[in-house]
Design a protein around this motif. Structure first.
Motif, PDB file in Angstrom:
ATOM      1  N   ASP A  51      81.957  41.214  18.939  1.00 24.92           N
ATOM      2  CA  ASP A  51      80.661  41.670  18.427  1.00 24.92           C
ATOM      3  C   ASP A  51      80.585  41.811  16.915  1.00 24.92           C
ATOM      4  N   SER A  53      81.338  39.889  13.130  1.00 25.55           N
ATOM      5  CA  SER A  53      81.529  38.538  12.619  1.00 25.55           C
ATOM      6  C   SER A  53      82.910  38.328  12.015  1.00 25.55           C
ATOM      7  N   ASN A  56      84.540  37.272  15.200  1.00 30.83           N
ATOM      8  CA  ASN A  56      83.916  36.143  15.879  1.00 30.83           C
ATOM      9  C   ASN A  56      83.038  35.385  14.896  1.00 30.83           C
ATOM     10  N   GLU A  58      81.592  32.737  15.260  1.00 28.69           N
ATOM     11  CA  GLU A  58      80.489  32.064  15.936  1.00 28.69           C
ATOM     12  C   GLU A  58      79.354  33.020  16.291  1.00 28.69           C
ATOM     13  N   ALA A  59      79.487  34.293  15.960  1.00 28.41           N
ATOM     14  CA  ALA A  59      78.417  35.255  16.258  1.00 28.41           C
ATOM     15  C   ALA A  59      77.125  34.820  15.564  1.00 28.41           C
ATOM     16  N   PRO A  60      75.974  34.959  16.237  1.00 27.85           N
ATOM     17  CA  PRO A  60      74.695  34.499  15.667  1.00 27.85           C
ATOM     18  C   PRO A  60      74.098  35.476  14.658  1.00 27.85           C
ATOM     19  N   ALA A 295      68.904  37.449  16.367  1.00 33.43           N
ATOM     20  CA  ALA A 295      69.633  37.372  17.639  1.00 33.43           C
ATOM     21  C   ALA A 295      69.245  38.504  18.586  1.00 33.43           C
ATOM     22  N   ALA A 299      71.591  42.665  18.682  1.00 33.29           N
ATOM     23  CA  ALA A 299      72.133  42.290  17.377  1.00 33.29           C
ATOM     24  C   ALA A 299      71.572  43.203  16.285  1.00 33.29           C
ATOM     25  N   ARG A 344      74.790  36.171  26.236  1.00 38.42           N
ATOM     26  CA  ARG A 344      75.282  34.818  26.493  1.00 38.42           C
ATOM     27  C   ARG A 344      74.123  33.859  26.770  1.00 38.42           C
ATOM     28  N   HIS A 347      71.158  34.241  23.476  1.00 41.59           N
ATOM     29  CA  HIS A 347      71.525  34.014  22.074  1.00 41.59           C
ATOM     30  C   HIS A 347      72.849  33.282  21.912  1.00 41.59           C
ATOM     31  N   HIS A 349      75.755  34.092  22.510  1.00 41.07           N
ATOM     32  CA  HIS A 349      76.741  34.979  21.905  1.00 41.07           C
ATOM     33  C   HIS A 349      77.555  35.645  22.998  1.00 41.07           C
ATOM     34  N   ASP A 353      84.036  37.427  23.381  1.00 37.07           N
ATOM     35  CA  ASP A 353      84.666  36.388  22.573  1.00 37.07           C
ATOM     36  C   ASP A 353      85.676  35.553  23.363  1.00 37.07           C
TER      37      ASP A 353
END
Length: 538
Positions: A51, A53, A56, A58-60, A295, A299, A344, A347, A349, A353
């Motif tokens: 949760d 960045s 992760n 790839e988090a939006p 997101a 988010a 998932r 978004h 996300h 992870d």
């Protein structure tokens, strides 16, 4: 012959010596206090490993202030909550122990006037340990380790919706097992989840200024995205209880505690716990954060958490105590099931992870969580550690920071991670020879290096047969096995159960688990504070 002049001189010299001893002791106390850093813990709720960045990419959305905190200190990639639900993990944070040390097995999450506290009398808490070292201590936000409430007849109440209206506040307060009886000088807390459970009251220093007397209607709150208000119980609330700005209020209380302490006693260190409700359901970001990301509401909620962490970091800089303040960030378990599902789908996300499972589950997604530490001048920057650690380790680590040798009876599942934080531990040598966790039902999991044994079948928490969970179910390759054995190096997704094929390793871990449960501890005895052995990395 009696020499009165000589005796008077001896008395005067003795008095002078005693004065100097008092002065030296006082000076030593000041030096000790100056050597002890201020300590702040920001404890997030239901925040998954993926949760942030900095964990992760790839988090939006981004979490720039937590990313900054990680860059300026150390980020752990193999950190775990003691349990996969709220209350037992909080017990682990404050006691340095797994919940079965208190209950004999597992421990549920309290609702309504549930209690008594998991923190039993005689259990040394991290706050009490720091109080004994001269700290002023405070906790602000979600408490959720159980409290004792009584009705008009003096009978202890259980949890639930109906019992919330039976509380006799005169008989119940000041709380006999609240934060102020467990080592905190100041507290402003909610009994359970601030925006979820059927008892919505603020408790300040053991007292409830405004009892719960009104029925809460969840429909009175904003409903971002049409579903994110889920899990906001229609319970009983204090008039004026603020659902939308709960975390802003908790931060302001934390800020006031720190600021006023610095004004009144700048030579005395402080210990503050900011225990947020983010990202627990319902998702209710304060108005100023709505739409902060692209997101969705959850988010935005995490963005609010990131901003609050940034405000904590800014505050210590503004007060001129940045290098004298250790800040820790941690989460109590993985992300909520519906939150994982919606993020998932909506978004792209994954709060877990890639790890299997989520909140309540014994698989990695249920208890592998973010853990970040920052202490300029002591913790070298830009460290990323794969050392295996548990929230329970915060206790022994802070004891090491202040040079306390913990008694063997205290924090019995807590290992000192300070050498790792200070960059003075070989990454190939694990501080922990093993790691215990417990899932929703109190069932046990044990790690030894890359090997993980689950002493039960299935998830240990969620039912993957229900509609919203079915798509995340993974077929069991050893359905007849009584437990699960995985090698996380080869199988990080926990898909290939080696229970039968690696019988020797399974029996080894079963025996180790039995030993650690029976011995009353998993941490070593005669712990020596690391900081007393090695100078800081300035």
């Amino acid at each position: 012959m009696f020499d009165q002049t000589r005796v008077s001189k001896q008395v005067w010299l003795t008095g002078q010596l005693m004065c100097w001893i008092v002065v030296l002791l006082a000076m030593n106390g000041i030096c000790q206090a100056a050597d002890h850093p201020n300590i702040i813990i920001v404890y997030a709720d239901d925040l998954g490993f993926g949760d942030l960045s900095c964990y992760n990419s790839e988090a939006p959305y981004k979490t720039p202030r937590l990313d900054q905190m990680a860059a300026e200190g150390i980020r752990f990639t193999d950190a775990h909550s003691p349990s996969t639900i709220c209350s037992p993990s909080r017990y682990g944070l404050f006691s340095g122990q797994q919940i079965f040390r208190s209950t004999g097995r597992g421990g549920g999450a309290f609702e309504g006037p549930g209690g008594p506290s998991y923190l039993k009398p005689g259990t040394l808490t991290v706050a009490q340990m720091l109080q004994q070292e001269g700290y002023r201590t405070g906790v602000f936000g979600k408490w959720h380790v159980g409290l004792s409430w009584f009705d008009k007849d003096g009978k202890r109440l259980g949890g639930g919706f109906e019992n919330s209206l039976l509380i006799d506040y005169e008989k119940s307060t000041p709380l006999i097992d609240g934060p102020n009886t467990r080592g905190f000088d100041e507290s402003f807390v909610t009994p359970n989840c601030p925006n979820t459970d059927p008892l919505y009251v603020y408790i300040e220093n053991g007292m409830v200024a405004t009892p719960a007397s009104q029925r809460h209607d969840p429909k009175s709150l904003p409903n971002p995205g049409g579903k994110w208000r889920w899990d906001n119980d229609a319970g009983w609330m204090s008039p004026g209880y603020d659902f939308m700005n709960a975390d802003l209020l908790f931060f302001e209380k934390t800020k006031a505690f720190i600021t006023e302490h610095r004004q009144a006693t700048p030579d005395k260190p402080f210990f503050a716990v900011l225990s947020t409700q983010i990202a627990h359901a319902p998702v209710l970001p304060a108005e100023e954060f709505n739409g902060a990301t692209e997101a969705g509401p959850r988010a935005d909620f995490i963005w609010e958490l990131d901003v609050l962490v940034g405000r904590v970091l800014d505050l210590v800089k503004e007060l001129g105590i940045d290098e004298q303040t250790l800040v820790l960030f941690n989460s109590d378990n993985g992300a909520e099931t519906l939150h994982v599902n919606w993020m998932r789908h909506d978004h792209q996300h994954d709060p877990s992870d890639g790890w299997r499972g989520m909140k309540r589950d014994a698989w990695e997604g249920g208890h592998r969580v973010p853990f970040i530490a920052r202490w300029p001048g002591h913790i070298p920057s830009r460290q990323v550690s794969a050392q295996m650690t548990n929230t329970t380790d915060i206790f022994a680590t802070l004891a090491s920071v202040v040079g306390v040798s913990l008694p063997d009876s205290a924090a019995t599942d807590s290992f000192d991670m300070l050498p790792v934080m200070m960059g003075q531990q070989n990454e190939s040598q694990s501080i922990r020879p093993h790691l215990l966790t417990q899932s929703f039902r109190g069932e046990f999991q044990i790690r030894q290096g890359s090997w993980k044994y689950l002493d039960h079948q299935g998830s240990g928490g969620n039912n993957y047969d229900v509609k919203n969970m079915q798509e995340w179910a993974i077929p069991e390759k050893a359905p007849d096995a009584a437990g699960q054995l995985y090698n996380l190096d080869d199988d990080p997704g926990e898909t290939n159960n080696l229970y039968f094929t690696k019988e020797a390793k399974r029996k080894e871990l079963q025996a180790l688990l039995a030993k650690l449960k029976a011995s009353g501890r998993s941490a070593p005895k005669n712990r020596t504070p690391f900081r007393t052995l090695v100078p800081s990395a300035r």
